[in-house]
Write a protein that holds these residues in place. Structure first.
Motif, PDB file in Angstrom:
ATOM      1  N   LEU A   1       3.768  10.580   6.891  1.00  0.00           N
ATOM      2  CA  LEU A   1       4.825  10.754   6.690  1.00  0.00           C
ATOM      3  C   LEU A   1       5.630  10.067   5.284  1.00  0.00           C
ATOM      4  CD1 LEU A   1       6.265  10.156  10.464  1.00  0.00           C
ATOM      5  CD2 LEU A   1       5.619  12.136   9.237  1.00  0.00           C
ATOM      6  N   GLY A   2       4.695   9.718   4.235  1.00  0.00           N
ATOM      7  CA  GLY A   2       5.245   8.944   3.335  1.00  0.00           C
ATOM      8  C   GLY A   2       5.621   7.427   3.390  1.00  0.00           C
ATOM      9  N   TYR A   3       5.067   6.668   3.957  1.00  0.00           N
ATOM     10  CA  TYR A   3       4.844   5.407   4.031  1.00  0.00           C
ATOM     11  C   TYR A   3       6.256   4.737   4.357  1.00  0.00           C
ATOM     12  CZ  TYR A   3       0.461   5.813   1.906  1.00  0.00           C
ATOM     13  OH  TYR A   3      -0.858   6.119   1.558  1.00  0.00           O
ATOM     14  N   PRO A   4       6.949   5.355   5.480  1.00  0.00           N
ATOM     15  CA  PRO A   4       8.285   4.689   5.977  1.00  0.00           C
ATOM     16  C   PRO A   4       7.979   3.210   6.343  1.00  0.00           C
ATOM     17  CG  PRO A   4       7.411   6.260   7.602  1.00  0.00           C
ATOM     18  CD  PRO A   4       6.601   6.237   6.371  1.00  0.00           C
TER      19      PRO A   4
ATOM     20  N   ILE B   1       9.340   6.665  15.514  1.00  0.00           N
ATOM     21  CA  ILE B   1       8.859   7.942  15.190  1.00  0.00           C
ATOM     22  C   ILE B   1       7.291   7.779  15.040  1.00  0.00           C
ATOM     23  CG2 ILE B   1       9.074   9.632  13.456  1.00  0.00           C
ATOM     24  CD1 ILE B   1      12.186   9.014  13.165  1.00  0.00           C
ATOM     25  N   VAL B   2       7.109   6.819  14.177  1.00  0.00           N
ATOM     26  CA  VAL B   2       5.575   6.781  14.088  1.00  0.00           C
ATOM     27  C   VAL B   2       4.756   6.349  15.149  1.00  0.00           C
ATOM     28  CG1 VAL B   2       3.862   5.518  12.400  1.00  0.00           C
ATOM     29  CG2 VAL B   2       5.796   6.202  11.653  1.00  0.00           C
TER      30      VAL B   2
ATOM     31  N   GLY C   1       7.517   7.853   0.131  1.00  0.00           N
ATOM     32  CA  GLY C   1       6.595   8.532  -0.845  1.00  0.00           C
ATOM     33  C   GLY C   1       6.318   9.948  -0.627  1.00  0.00           C
ATOM     34  N   PRO C   2       5.102  10.469  -0.972  1.00  0.00           N
ATOM     35  CA  PRO C   2       5.160  11.973  -0.716  1.00  0.00           C
ATOM     36  C   PRO C   2       4.711  12.289   0.835  1.00  0.00           C
ATOM     37  CG  PRO C   2       3.475  11.207  -2.028  1.00  0.00           C
ATOM     38  CD  PRO C   2       4.310  10.128  -2.179  1.00  0.00           C
ATOM     39  N   VAL C   3       5.163  13.278   1.370  1.00  0.00           N
ATOM     40  CA  VAL C   3       4.612  13.480   2.966  1.00  0.00           C
ATOM     41  C   VAL C   3       3.395  14.549   2.787  1.00  0.00           C
ATOM     42  CG1 VAL C   3       6.673  13.094   3.579  1.00  0.00           C
ATOM     43  CG2 VAL C   3       6.042  15.293   3.427  1.00  0.00           C
ATOM     44  N   ASN C   4       2.543  14.683   3.806  1.00  0.00           N
ATOM     45  CA  ASN C   4       1.749  15.606   4.041  1.00  0.00           C
ATOM     46  C   ASN C   4       2.296  17.003   4.071  1.00  0.00           C
ATOM     47  OD1 ASN C   4      -0.514  17.380   5.253  1.00  0.00           O
ATOM     48  ND2 ASN C   4      -1.351  15.527   5.937  1.00  0.00           N
TER      49      ASN C   4
END
Length: 611
Positions: free
Chosen positions: A331-334, A343-344, A378-381
Motif C-alpha cells: 500500500l505504499g508504506y502508510p 486498513i492495513v 510511496g508507490p503501491v503494488n
C-alpha cells in the motif's frame, strides 16, 4: 533562557491508550481544579476515540463533556486531536462539515487543534488549518512519524515547512507507535528546529520504553514542548510520565517550573480512578519492543488479538504480525495511525485467515488504492490495485474536492432528533450510533454500559435481543451480553460475554458430544442451530455465502430471486471498524437471505444461499 512546556494527556490519549477510552466525565471533573492550577501549556481533553466512546458506550453527549471541562478548567488551554479532513471519523467529510465542526469545537471550548493526516498528505490538512485560524485558535499541524524506504529526514522537513507556510502556529512530531529512538529523535528535532520559525512539540508513546530518552535528546536539540501523562496513567502504550520529566529538568536551564508535589496529588487521584476501570485495562501495559520490528502500535496489537481470539486463531498472531509489513509495503508504506492502522491490520488478518493473500479485499483498501484517502507516501503494488479496483480511475486531486456539501442533507436526514448543530455533527461523525444515541436521549433511555455489578440496578425486565438478556440466579439478577464466539471447529468453543459489564470467556463442548436423547440419538437440527451460534443454517453448499470473521451486516445488496454472477457484491460487513464487501462465490439465483442490516454474524454461517 528556554523553558519546557507540558501538555498532559490524562483526560484523552492516556486513558484511550490504557483503558479503552472508557473514563467518564464524572471521574474527570473532581480533579480539574487542581489540574487547572498546575500551569500546563495545555490539557488534551477531546478528539480521537473519545467522541465515539462517549456516544457508543458511555451514553454521554461529547459536546456537553467539552463544555463541562471548559468550565472546570478556565485557566488552561484545552486541546483536541483532529484527523484533518476525516475529523473524528473514518472517511473524508465535505468542506462545509469540516468548517462547521471546527467552528463548534472552538465555540464549545477547544483552544488548540492538533491536526494530522494518516498519509501525511498535507492537502488534507489545509482546510482544517484555515478553519482553525478563522476561529482565532491555535492550529498545530502534525507530522506522523514512521520509518520506511520512502520516509526520509528531508521529506519530514519539507512537509513541516509546507505546513508552516499554510499557517500552522506550531508543528508536532506525532510518534503514535513509539518508533522514535533517542538519536533519531535528536537528528529529526535538530533538522526541524533549523528550518522552522514556529515552536516544535514532541508526542511519543512509551510502547518500546524509549520515549523518555527521546524527550531528553529532543530538549538538547531545541524542542521545548512535550506530551506526557500523569504517572498513574503513563507507560505502556500511553506516554512517559509527567512527574518524571519535571523532575529530570528541575534545577536546569530547561526547568518546567511545575510543582512536583501538586502533580503527585493529581497522580494519586488517577491511581484510584484507574481501579474503577480495571476491566478495560490493556493487556499490553508494559514495554513491548515488537513495535521496533513490525511497527504495530500496542493498541493495534490489542485489536488484532481480540479479532484472532474470536476466530479461534490466536496462534496465528505471529503470522499476522509478519503479514502487516507486507501489506504496508503493497500500500505504499502508510504510517500506521487511524485509519490506516485499521486498513492495513484488517487486510492482514483477512490474508492470514483466508489462507490466500487478497482473496478478500476490504472496501477501505479499495478506496485507499483509488486515492480516496489521499496520495500514499510511496508507490503501491499495481497488480493489487488492478485486482482491487479494475480499470477505475485513480484520483489525483484532494479527495474532498470530489465531495458535495453535506450539512443540509445531514440536517434533513436527522430531522427533529437534532436539537442543535452539535447534534447534527454527532450524526455526521457516526450515523448509525449517532442516530441511536439521539433516539435514546429523546426517549430518556440513555444508559451507560455498567462498570461492575454495583454500578447497575437489578432489572426485572427481559431483553428481546438474541445476544443480550437478563438471568436470575440465586435471587440475583445479572445482565448477560454475548459479544462473539470462537470458531466452531475448535474442540472447545470459546464464547465471549460480559456479565454486568465485566468481560468473561467460557468454553463450551461441541454440541454433538453433549446433547443426546436417552436412547443415544442426537437432535441434529437443534444441534446445528445452537452450535452455529444463531438461527442460520451451517454453510455446506458451494453457493452458501459466509464471512471470514465475526462482524455486523452494514448493507444487503441483493434480494431473493435476483440472478447474480460470481464475484458480484452481495453484502457489506463491518469488523474492526472496517467494511468488507462479500461477493458471490458462484453464479446463480438468490434462493434465501438469512441476514438483515444490523445483524451480528459469525464464520461458517450461511448468510445467503445461491443455487
Amino acid at each position: 533562557m528556554p523553558k519546557v512546556f507540558i501538555t498532559d494527556t490524562a483526560l484523552r490519549d492516556a486513558h484511550q491508550s490504557l483503558l479503552a477510552t472508557r473514563m467518564r466525565t464524572e471521574d474527570m471533573l473532581p480533579i480539574c481544579n487542581k489540574m487547572d492550577a498546575i500551569g500546563y501549556w495545555s490539557l488534551e481533553v477531546w478528539g480521537g476515540a473519545t467522541f465515539d466512546s462517549c456516544i457508543r458506550f458511555l451514553k454521554e453527549d461529547p459536546w456537553e463533556r467539552l463544555r463541562k471541562l471548559k468550565q472546570a478548567l478556565p485557566n488552561t488551554q484545552l486541546q483536541m486531536l483532529l484527523r484533518g479532513q476525516n475529523l473524528l471519523g473514518y472517511r473524508h467529510y465535505s468542506d462545509d462539515v469540516v468548517k462547521s465542526f471546527v467552528h463548534k469545537a472552538a465555540e464549545n471550548g477547544i483552544d488548540v487543534f492538533r491536526i494530522f493526516d494518516a498519509l501525511n498528505d498535507i492537502r488534507n490538512l489545509k482546510l482544517s488549518i484555515e478553519a482553525v485560524k478563522a476561529e482565532k485558535k491555535h492550529a498545530q499541524a502534525a507530522i506522523c512519524y514512521t520509518t520506511s524506504p520512502v520516509h526520509t529526514l528531508d521529506q519530514f522537513v519539507s512537509q513541516a515547512q509546507q505546513l508552516e507556510a499554510m499557517g500552522a502556529d506550531s508543528i508536532v512530531i506525532k510518534d503514535m507507535a513509539g518508533l522514535l529512538t533517542p538519536f533519531a529523535a535528536a537528528d529529526l528535532v535538530a533538522a526541524l528546529v533549523a528550518n522552522l520559525n514556529v515552536p516544535l512539540q514532541l508526542h511519543s508513546h512509551a510502547t518500546a520504553g524509549l520515549s523518555a530518552m527521546c524527550q531528553i535528546k529532543a530538549v538538547e536539540n531545541g524542542c521545548y514542548h512535550f506530551d506526557t501523562a500523569i504517572s498513574t496513567l503513563s507507560g505502556g502504550t500511553s506516554h512517559p510520565p509527567t512527574e518524571s520529566l519535571v523532575a529530570a529538568l528541575r534545577g536546569t536551564q530547561f526547568d518546567t517550573g511545575l510543582d512536583l508535589r501538586a502533580l503527585q496529588e493529581v497522580g494519586f487521584y488517577f491511581q484510584e480512578v484507574r481501579k474503577k476501570y480495571h476491566q478495560f485495562e490493556s493487556e499490553y501495559t508494559g514495554i513491548d519492543t515488537r513495535v521496533q520490528v513490525n511497527q504495530v502500535p500496542g493498541g493495534m496489537i490489542s485489536n488484532l488479538s481480540n479479532q484472532l481470539r474470536e476466530q479461534g486463531a490466536l496462534t496465528r498472531m505471529n503470522d499476522v504480525l509478519n503479514e502487516i509489513p507486507k501489506v504496508r509495503e503493497d500500500l505504499g508504506y502508510p504510517p500506521l495511525v487511524t485509519p490506516t492502522s485499521q486498513i492495513v491490520g484488517t487486510q492482514a488478518v483477512l490474508n492470514v485467515l483466508t489462507e490466500q493473500r487478497y482473496k478478500t479485499i476490504t472496501n477501505e483498501v479499495k478506496l485507499y488504492l483509488q486515492g480516496r484517502y489521499g496520495t500514499p507516501p510511496g508507490p503501491v503494488n499495481e497488480t493489487l490495485r488492478q485486482q482491487a479496483i479494475g480499470n477505475a480511475d485513480v484520483i489525483d486531486c484532494r479527495p474532498a474536492d470530489l465531495l458535495k456539501p453535506e450539512m443540509a442533507r445531514l440536517r434533513e436526514e436527522i430531522g427533529p432528533l437534532a436539537k442543535s448543530e452539535e447534534d447534527v455533527l454527532i450524526y455526521a461523525m457516526f450515523p448509525e450510533i449517532g442516530r441511536e444515541f439521539l433516539e435514546q436521549r429523546e426517549a430518556g433511555a440513555l444508559e451507560p454500559e455498567p462498570l461492575s455489578p454495583l454500578d447497575t440496578e437489578a432489572k426485572a425486565d427481559y431483553c428481546v435481543a438474541a445476544t443480550e438478556f437478563n438471568v436470575l440466579l440465586h435471587g440475583e439478577s445479572y445482565h448477560i451480553k454475548v459479544n462473539g464466539t470462537g470458531n466452531k471447529a475448535q474442540e472447545k468453543r470459546a464464547y465471549y460475554l460480559s456479565v454486568d459489564g465485566l468481560p468473561e470467556e467460557i468454553l463450551v463442548e461441541p454440541l454433538d458430544e453433549i446433547v443426546r436423547y436417552t436412547d443415544g440419538s442426537r437432535p441434529v437440527a437443534t444441534a446445528e442451530k445452537i452450535s452455529n451460534g444463531s438461527n442460520r443454517p451451517k454453510a455446506n453448499e458451494p453457493g452458501d455465502v459466509t464471512t471470514s470473521m465475526p462482524g455486523t451486516i452494514v448493507d444487503v445488496l441483493v434480494k431473493e430471486g435476483d440472478q447474480v454472477s460470481a464475484g458480484d457484491p452481495l453484502l457489506v460487513t463491518e469488523a474492526m471498524k472496517m467494511e468488507t464487501e462479500i461477493q458471490a462465490p458462484i453464479a446463480g439465483k438468490i434462493a434465501a437471505i438469512h441476514v438483515a442490516k444490523g445483524d451480528s454474524v459469525n464464520p461458517n454461517e450461511a448468510l445467503i444461499e445461491i443455487r
